[in-house]
Design an enzyme around this catalytic site. Sequence first.
Site, mmCIF file in Angstrom:
data_model
loop_
_atom_site.group_PDB
_atom_site.id
_atom_site.type_symbol
_atom_site.label_atom_id
_atom_site.label_comp_id
_atom_site.label_asym_id
_atom_site.label_seq_id
_atom_site.Cartn_x
_atom_site.Cartn_y
_atom_site.Cartn_z
ATOM 1 N N HIS A 159 0.838 -1.202 0.000
ATOM 2 C CA HIS A 159 0.000 0.000 0.000
ATOM 3 C C HIS A 159 0.878 1.259 0.000
ATOM 4 O O HIS A 159 0.628 2.202 -0.747
ATOM 5 C CB HIS A 159 -0.898 0.013 1.235
ATOM 6 C CG HIS A 159 -2.183 -0.726 1.080
ATOM 7 N ND1 HIS A 159 -2.238 -2.085 0.906
ATOM 8 C CD2 HIS A 159 -3.480 -0.287 1.082
ATOM 9 C CE1 HIS A 159 -3.509 -2.470 0.811
ATOM 10 N NE2 HIS A 159 -4.282 -1.391 0.899
ATOM 11 N N HIS A 223 1.176 -3.843 8.980
ATOM 12 C CA HIS A 223 2.609 -3.736 8.724
ATOM 13 C C HIS A 223 3.341 -3.211 9.942
ATOM 14 O O HIS A 223 2.768 -2.519 10.791
ATOM 15 C CB HIS A 223 2.883 -2.798 7.545
ATOM 16 C CG HIS A 223 2.429 -3.333 6.225
ATOM 17 N ND1 HIS A 223 3.087 -4.333 5.565
ATOM 18 C CD2 HIS A 223 1.364 -2.994 5.445
ATOM 19 C CE1 HIS A 223 2.453 -4.596 4.434
ATOM 20 N NE2 HIS A 223 1.397 -3.807 4.341
#
Length: 292
Positions: A159, A223
Site C-alpha cells: 500500500h 505492517h
Amino acid sequence: MALTARIKRIFGNDALDWLDRSYLTDWIVVASFWILSELAGNLPVFERDFYVADPVINHPHKKSQIGGTLNHFIALLVPAAMVLAVGLLRLSFVTIHHGILALLAGRGMTRLFTNVLKNRVGRLRPDFLARCKWDEVVLKCTGKKSDVLDGRRSFPSGHSSAAFAGMTFLSFWLAGQTAAWCFHAPLPVASLRSSRLVRFCLTLFPLWWAIFVAVTRLEDYRHHKEDVITGAIIGALCSAICYLAFWPSPFSSRSFTTYEYGQPRLISSENDHRRRANDFELTRLEEDDMDV
C-alpha cells in the site's frame, strides 16, 4: 501526409514528436515491469519460523481503512487523469504521452521490487497469529490458507509503495507545471498565480495522502514501521527516477528558462545532432585560427 499535417496544425508542430522508436523501446520496458511484477507476485513465499507467544505478531486482524483496490485506483488513475486533463487543455499529445509513460514506469518498477521482496523476505505481519489460528493439538495454522499466506508478506508495504509511487509522480509533475519547488524561477506578475506558498502547498497534497495511507497500515496492524518506511522509499525513489527520465527537474531554474513550464524532455532529432556537431567543429576551427 495530409493527416499528419492536419494533426500538427491542430495540436502543434511537436504533436507527433513522441512517435519515435526509442519510445517504443521504453513502452516495452514498462510492459516488462508490469509483467515481471505479476510473475514475482506468484513466487513461493518464504515460510519464516515463528513463536506462538511472540507479542510482535499477536495483534488483532482488522479491516483495512484503505482497501487495496481503492489505493491502487487513486495512485494510478488520479495522476493519469491530471496529466490527461492538462494535455487535452493544451492540445499536447507529447504531454499526455510522457506523463502516462513516466507514471506507468514508476508504478511498474515499484510493483516489481515490492512483490519480489514480499515473497523472498517472508516477514510476518503484526496480525499473523490472528490469521494463523494456531492449533496446539495438530501444531499448525488452521486459519484460511490465503489469509495465512498473505500474513507472511509484510515487508515491504505494498500500500505504501503504491501510494508513494503515484503521489510522488503527481507532486513532481505539479511542481514541474508550477515551479513550486524552484524559488528562483520567474512567476506571473501581480496575480493570484504568483503566490509561491499556494503553489508549494498544492504539490504537498498528494504526499499527504500517501503519508495517510502509510499510517493506516500501522493503525490496522497490517505492517511494521520498517515495512511502511521501506515501501515509501521504494515508491518515491522509483517514481522520481522515472519522472526525471522524461521531464526536466522541478528543482532547477534551468527547467523554467530553457523550457516552457511543464514541457517534457524530447529526444533530439538527427538534424539537431548534426547542427550541434557542426557548431562544435566550427568552434574548434575558430579557436585554431585564433591560435595561429
